[in-house]
Design a protein around this motif. Structure first.
Motif, PDB file in Angstrom:
ATOM      1  N   GLU A  73       0.850  -1.225   0.019  1.00 15.54           N
ATOM      2  CA  GLU A  73      -0.028   0.114  -0.038  1.00 15.54           C
ATOM      3  C   GLU A  73       0.836   1.277  -0.178  1.00 15.54           C
ATOM      4  OE1 GLU A  73      -3.612   0.930   0.156  1.00 15.54           O
ATOM      5  OE2 GLU A  73      -3.658  -1.154  -0.772  1.00 15.54           O
ATOM      6  N   GLU A  74       1.944   1.089   0.636  1.00 16.21           N
ATOM      7  CA  GLU A  74       2.995   2.439   0.690  1.00 16.21           C
ATOM      8  C   GLU A  74       4.038   2.346  -0.290  1.00 16.21           C
ATOM      9  OE1 GLU A  74       1.438   4.415   2.578  1.00 16.21           O
ATOM     10  OE2 GLU A  74      -0.167   2.890   3.508  1.00 16.21           O
ATOM     11  N   HIS A 148       2.409   4.262  -7.617  1.00 21.68           N
ATOM     12  CA  HIS A 148       1.148   4.832  -6.929  1.00 21.68           C
ATOM     13  C   HIS A 148       0.265   5.764  -7.834  1.00 21.68           C
ATOM     14  CE1 HIS A 148       2.162   3.997  -2.704  1.00 21.68           C
ATOM     15  NE2 HIS A 148       3.414   4.324  -3.018  1.00 21.68           N
ATOM     16  N   LYS A 422       6.255   8.544  -3.436  1.00 24.25           N
ATOM     17  CA  LYS A 422       4.921   8.653  -3.210  1.00 24.25           C
ATOM     18  C   LYS A 422       4.359   9.940  -2.743  1.00 24.25           C
ATOM     19  CE  LYS A 422       3.936   6.687   0.900  1.00 24.25           C
ATOM     20  NZ  LYS A 422       3.916   5.510   1.851  1.00 24.25           N
ATOM     21  N   VAL A 426       0.854  11.491  -4.780  1.00 27.96           N
ATOM     22  CA  VAL A 426      -0.373  12.156  -4.031  1.00 27.96           C
ATOM     23  C   VAL A 426      -0.535  13.410  -4.757  1.00 27.96           C
ATOM     24  CG1 VAL A 426      -1.271  12.784  -2.011  1.00 27.96           C
ATOM     25  CG2 VAL A 426      -0.217  10.466  -2.193  1.00 27.96           C
ATOM     26  N   LEU A 455      -0.469   6.193   3.223  1.00 25.26           N
ATOM     27  CA  LEU A 455      -1.778   6.397   2.190  1.00 25.26           C
ATOM     28  C   LEU A 455      -2.967   5.965   2.989  1.00 25.26           C
ATOM     29  CD1 LEU A 455      -0.459   5.767  -1.321  1.00 25.26           C
ATOM     30  CD2 LEU A 455      -1.168   7.744  -0.478  1.00 25.26           C
ATOM     31  N   LYS A 459      -6.198   7.693   3.721  1.00 26.56           N
ATOM     32  CA  LYS A 459      -7.517   7.145   3.407  1.00 26.56           C
ATOM     33  C   LYS A 459      -8.534   6.471   4.498  1.00 26.56           C
ATOM     34  CE  LYS A 459      -5.694   4.383   0.188  1.00 26.56           C
ATOM     35  NZ  LYS A 459      -5.340   3.321  -0.963  1.00 26.56           N
TER      36      LYS A 459
END
Lengths: 581, 388, 302
Positions: A73-74, A148, A422, A426, A455, A459
């Motif tokens: 995820e990261e 990402h 990352k 974003v 993230l 989220k």
């Protein structure tokens, strides 16, 4: 006899049959417990914004794939990260005050390798949005940004001038630290995610920056720092003299650099260590010459230690003044240095003493720092000495352009590069969606001292309950250490030195599954509710129950008297008391 | 079946015939032979009871309350000091509404030590909410023990069977022992109803009561004590029908046409009958009333029995320092409701403390004093005391 | 699943709840917590006898009760004998499976109730007697009891004249009765405590469980530290956790990783605030001596 006409509805004796639940003792309290999800120091400092406590929790239960997905995820490169990251997380680990830090990097490496061995894949949400993003530079920053952005549904093309993607991870890091198959394996996943690779294309030469500016909605620059800083003395063109970047690139391309048997490596950073350790593997003697003392060396302690094990010698408080030799280097004239006042970096400054001495050598590698090749930057980019001007999210003054990795003002490590990629992803995604990136916006969704983004936190999908997230960092004093047995950590094992010097075999041995689980279970999971149950068990009011609708516990304020035992007995600082109005 | 039994044995037989299930007791003279007899009965298999040999009377009553809360028929016996030690638990038994039956052998109170008969121990328990049944002879002791269970259980109030030390406890008499099956018909097994510690029904017994609820529970005790007068009559009537022996809370002896009535309790009644016969033979207009129940106090029956009499002489084998004999107090209070012209003059006599004999002569002396004085010399008159 | 607590596996704690919210205990009361845990260990069918103590108040005033088992609120000094009576009744009714449990404070056990308790133990009646020891008459407002430790302030042992005698050693008294089972426990170690109640239930005869039960009000500790202070009592050997079978087998059930100085325990509590450093030293010696006597017996029987 008449007593009373009143009807009395009482039993013969005082027998109680009504539950005390009608007695709402919650009115007694002046403070109430609050479940709070705080940031662990490891997570807070992680330049890549990983949820370390989260995947430790999963690994501890043998949930490897979930752990892998949590890291993914990261950070797209857990197998790489577990090897090359200098794991400053372990220095900050609260466990260091208890016994030993958790060997986070070895757990991450295990999970990364598990992902590779089991060919785990990331499925990309579709349909792809039309906005396309160009990524320039397939190093850790660029690849991460691409990953990402792709996951966020954007089309991505990635340009790189080298023959293979990976940037410094491929050309700057020797394979005894990062085997090439690990690198290839992790990068190949991006291919499968539909990232378009434009390899051996040099932007600024094969493609113009203007054309990218016109064709793409946004551009991310992660071109790295490929220019070795010059030593600034005479004689650097003699044979047998390399700069670190050239030297390591040759090695990583499989070329045998023509270098002597006694090598002087100038510099005190990780590149210097790499060069010295590679030299040892080429059969040479290697001496690191550094102008300050060991305490000031920027190289990572473990790297220095391994270099020593491998027979690298160190010469401190010495600065090159001249190079001896005719065609080929034959020796260096060094000036003795002394330590003076602190400089801006907080280290003691080297002060020349005027006293000199000579050393013999037949090879020399300069490794005193890298910088951006200014000429490789687009003309419209504003920079200072190669450091591109960008806001905290990586947006440059040319608003469509974003920057990350070694060209912006962050430490030159793979992990920082990944974090910057990352962050920029974003920012780019928000830019493409028309969300203004005002100067305060990063603060709303970053944690950590370097403005790292997690993230999942952003989220609200973190592993642990996030009913009441706080950016407060959990200190050892916030925890209840009683609940954690003292268990010494598993030590990293390295292959024997003679084995190491035979070639480029990976030095650190992986942990066994048992060792990984045991390490993961040592994690305090600082600041996160792991549903251990203490709050519930120790509540004298029986007012804390499992949340029937989800994760964690709920305190019934109708009955909670506000004693605060739950907060004191929470092992990991995931609760706090709040005074009531 | 007829047997020669001491009063204490009669108690034990009464308890045994009542199928008592748990006995908790502590020895004290002159009660000891009751609990020895019960131990033998248990050992011989004559009585199917669980015997708790406690370390004190306080614990004896506590254990009885516990057992009664457990839903079984429960019995203990004591006297004098033992009853005093139990005092707190006597109240507790009432409040918990546990129908424990206790046999108390009237014994004088220390100091100084005395093991002989005196009612001060039992009358001191007036306010504990126990039904008190005083007995005249060993047959009455046995019969009253059986009736006590029936009375106590139907009211859920504890009951005390009271007999004089030595005059009954250690004196043998021929006794008619009822057939156990007939007793079982008369006294069915104890049914605690809903009020017991049913393990399947989680309730808290004895919860703290705030000022807004406490009085309701005390009031119910009083309501049931008043009801007890009727219940005692019914039980005694039933007993009479089944076993042919009739008992009354207030029983007159040649008192209907008497001008002077002696009021007595316990074994004094037995001596009293002979004394009355003796005085009547001399031509005196004297009669006797025997009271069996101190609690509940049979006011109405007593008023009926004494209405219009000239003089009433109350013989108290007990006393309340600073006041009078307890029976005299009660009777004075009860008769006050009569109109002045029907209200007898009350003469209160203290006699027979610490086992001193109350003989026919003593009663005669009391009668003489009563007859001769228009008004009593004092609120209480001590008989046979060498004043110092 | 592995233990997320790391020290305790809380998944082992039975989920049954017999002590409801809405009780009238002070905030942070360890006794109400202990009751919940004890009943988890005992399970049903269980009947409680509670003499005068904080637990006269805690379940609630009539008509309320927080307890989901039958309870008899007994007179102060009668726990032992009431238990014996109830057990006898159940035996007569063929209900020998019902566990009859006394739940008394230190006053009701060490002082006023010791006679009845001793007799029950001497008869080896088949009951469980639990003393939750908060080391003073707390319900009446913190007066000294035989369970009050040396040096402690109470409202009847003021700071100028604190208790000068050591705590009565109720464990030794009960061991001398040679009962089949004795255990010390505290809610700070819930697994140990529940296990001991489970074990007690499985044994016949008189079983005695001595619980240390912090009273934040009377010990002058913040409410949130009542578990902490009990834990320190265990870790400092002030209140070692052990069990004794038939006065023969001694077993320490929780052995601290590291024994901490009693000073840490004492200094956390306002009731010991007046103790001088010298007094604390003496205290340490007293605790060490007592533990040494126990330790020898643990050694002999292990």
């Amino acid at each position: 006899m008449k007593y009373t006409d009143r009807q009395v509805h009482v039993p013969l004796c005082s027998v109680s049959t009504t539950s005390s639940l009608v007695n709402k003792t919650g009115t007694w309290k002046s403070a109430q417990p609050l479940f709070i999800d705080r940031v662990s120091p490891c997570n807070q400092q992680c330049p890549a914004g990983e949820d370390i406590t989260g995947y430790m929790y999963l690994v501890g239960q043998g949930r490897y794939e979930e752990a892998w997905r949590l890291i993914m995820e990261e950070n797209p490169f857990p197998a790489i990260m577990g090897r090359v990251c200098f794991h400053t997380c372990e220095e900050r680990c609260n466990r260091t005050e208890h016994d030993d830090a958790v060997s986070i990097h070895m757990v991450e490496r295990f999970i990364g390798d598990y992902g590779l061995a089991n060919s785990l894949r990331i499925t990309v949400p579709g349909p792809e949005r039309k906005e396309r993003v160009a990524i320039v530079g397939a190093g850790p920053a660029g690849l991460t940004a691409a990953y990402h952005l792709r996951k966020m549904g954007n089309g991505v093309s990635i340009f790189d001038s080298n023959q293979k993607p990976g940037g410094m991870m491929r050309y700057g890091i020797p394979s005894y630290r990062l085997p090439k198959e690990v690198l290839d394996g992790e990068i190949s996943r991006l291919d499968e995610m539909g990232v378009e690779f434009k390899i051996a294309v040099k932007v600024g030469k094969d493609v113009t920056w203007d054309s990218l500016d016109n064709e793409f909605e946004a551009v991310f620059m992660g071109i790295g720092a490929w220019e070795e800083t010059s030593l600034g003395i005479e004689g650097l063109n003699k044979k047998g003299i390399y700069n670190a970047l050239e030297f390591l690139e040759d090695i990583n391309l499989g070329k045998e650099p023509k270098i002597g048997k006694r090598i002087a490596v100038i510099g005190g950073g990780n590149s210097a260590i790499d060069c010295a350790r590679v030299s040892r593997r080429l059969g040479a003697e290697a001496t690191i010459v550094y102008r300050r003392s060991e305490a000031e060396m920027p190289a990572h302690t473990e790297e220095i230690e391994m270099a020593r094990e491998e027979g690298v010698r160190f010469l401190f408080l010495a600065s090159p003044k001249a190079i001896y030799g005719e065609e080929t280097v034959a020796g260096v004239k060094l000036e003795k240095m002394a330590l003076g006042e602190m400089d801006d970096s907080g280290r003691r400054r080297p002060v020349p003493t005027g006293e000199t001495f000579d050393i013999d050598c037949d090879g020399m590698i300069t490794a005193i720092g890298e910088a951006t090749r200014v000429g490789d930057l687009p003309p419209f980019t504003s920079h200072r000495g190669g450091v591109v001007e960008a806001d905290r999210m990586g947006q440059t003054t040319h608003l469509r352009f974003f920057a990350g990795g070694d060209i912006i003002d962050i430490p030159h490590t793979v992990t920082h590069a990944i974090g910057s990629g990352k962050r920029a992803a974003v920012a780019i995604d928000r830019f493409l969606r028309g969300i203004e990136n005002d100067k305060d916006s990063p603060d709303q969704f970053t944690w950590g001292e370097s403005g790292t983004i997690n993230l999942a936190w952003l989220k609200g999908t973190s592993l642990f309950c996030r009913r009441n997230p706080s950016l407060e960092v959990v200190d050892y004093t916030d925890m209840n250490p009683f609940y954690f047995d003292c268990l010494p950590g598993v030590k990293t094992k390295r292959i024997p030195v003679d084995e190491r010097l035979k070639g480029f075999q990976e030095v650190s041995e992986p942990f066994s599954e048992e060792e990984v689980i045991s390490e993961a279970r040592r994690c305090f999971n600082c600041g996160s509710c792991t549903e251990c149950g203490n709050c519930c068990i120790f509540c004298p009011e029986n007012s804390i129950k499992r949340d029937p609708d989800g994760y964690g516990y709920v305190a019934d304020m109708d009955f909670c008297k506000g004693c605060g035992i739950c907060v004191n007995e929470c092992p990991r600082g995931a609760m706090t008391m709040k005074l009531m109005e | 079946m007829r047997k020669v039994l001491t009063g204490n044995q009669a108690v034990a037989y009464g308890a045994m015939l009542s199928d008592v299930q748990v006995v908790a007791a502590y020895p004290i003279t002159p009660q000891t032979t009751i609990i020895e007899e019960l131990a033998d009965m248990q050992a011989e298999g004559l009585a199917d009871l669980d015997y708790i040999r406690v370390e004190s009377e306080h614990s004896a009553m506590a254990a009885c309350i516990g057992a009664s809360m457990g839903g079984v028929r429960t019995f203990t016996a004591t006297c004098g000091q033992g009853l005093f030690l139990m005092h707190e638990m006597l109240h507790y038994a009432t409040g918990a509404r546990t129908p424990v039956v206790l046999a108390n052998v009237n014994r004088a109170i220390a100091a100084p030590w005395s093991i002989w008969s005196d009612q001060t121990d039992s009358v001191s328990q007036r306010e504990t909410g126990w039904i008190q049944l005083y007995c005249e002879g060993n047959q009455e002791v046995l019969d009253t023990t059986i009736m006590a269970f029936k009375i106590a259980e139907s009211l859920r109030l504890p009951a005390m069977v009271i007999l004089d030390a030595f005059f009954l406890s250690h004196t043998s008499e021929p006794i008619e022992i009822p057939d156990i099956e007939a007793v079982r018909d008369f006294l069915p097994p104890y049914d605690p109803g809903d009020l017991w510690l049913d393990p399947d029904n989680p309730r808290t017994f004895g919860s703290l009561c705030m000022p807004d609820t406490y009085m309701e529970f005390r009031w119910q005790i009083q309501r049931d004590m008043e009801r007890a007068k009727q219940v005692i009559d019914e039980v005694q009537d039933d007993f009479g029908r089944v076993f042919g022996r009739n008992y009354r809370q207030v029983e007159g002896y040649r008192s209907d046409d008497a001008d002077v009535v002696m009021v007595v309790s316990g074994t004094v009644a037995s001596t009293g009958r002979d004394a009355i016969d003796f005085l009547r033979a001399r031509g005196e207009g004297v009669g006797m009333v025997k009271i069996k129940t101190l609690r509940p106090f049979p006011r109405q029956e007593l008023v009926a029995a004494l209405r219009g009499k000239k003089k009433v002489a109350v013989i108290d084998r007990n006393f309340s320092p600073g006041a009078t004999g307890v029976w005299a107090q009660e009777i004075r209070s009860a008769l006050y409701e009569l109109p002045e012209d029907e209200r007898p003059i009350i003469y209160g006599y203290i006699a027979g403390l610490g086992g001193r004999d109350i003989s026919i002569k003593t009663i005669e002396e009391i009668y003489q004093k009563t007859r001769e004085a228009d008004q009593p010399d004092d609120v209480d008159i001590w008989i046979g005391v060498n004043y110092v | 699943m592995y233990s997320l607590n790391q020290r305790f596996n809380n998944q082992d704690i039975p989920e049954d709840e017999f002590m409801a919210s809405g009780n009238s205990a002070c905030a942070g009361c360890a006794a109400s917590l202990s009751m919940g845990l004890a009943l988890k260990g005992l399970g049903k069918p269980t009947v409680l006898v509670i003499p005068a103590c904080c637990f006269t108040i805690i379940p609630g005033a009539w008509p309320l009760t927080a307890l989901d088992v039958p309870v008899f609120q007994a007179a102060f000094e009668t726990t032992g004998s009431t238990l014996s009576g109830i057990k006898a009744a159940y035996r007569k009714r063929g209900m020998d499976d019902v566990c009859v449990v006394g739940w008394a404070g230190d006053g009701g056990t060490f002082d006023i109730g010791i006679q009845a308790l001793s007799a029950t133990a001497e008869r080896n009646d088949d009951v469980v007697y639990v003393c939750y020891d908060n080391e003073a008459y707390m319900n009446t407002g913190i007066q000294r009891s035989g369970g009050t430790p040396m040096g402690a302030w109470t409202t009847t042992t003021p700071v100028k004249d604190p208790k000068s005698e050591p705590k009565k050693d109720i464990d030794e008294i009960m061991i001398a009765h040679r009962i089949p089972y004795l255990a010390t426990a505290t809610a700070a170690y819930p697994h140990d405590m529940i296990a001991k109640f489970k074990k007690a239930r499985s044994i016949k005869g008189t079983r005695f469980i001595h619980l240390l039960s912090a009273c934040p009000t009377g010990w002058r500790v913040p409410e949130n530290l009542s578990i902490e202070v009990m834990r320190l009592a265990v870790l400092s050997n002030i209140f070692p956790l052990f069990e004794v079978e038939n006065a023969e087998i001694f077993r320490q059930t929780v052995i601290p990783d590291e024994v901490i100085p009693v000073e840490r325990y004492l200094r956390l509590q306002g009731r010991f605030r007046h103790l001088t450093d010298e007094a604390v030293k003496e205290y340490q010696k007293m605790v060490d001596d007592r533990f040494e006597r126990l330790r020898k017996r643990f050694e002999i029987t292990e």
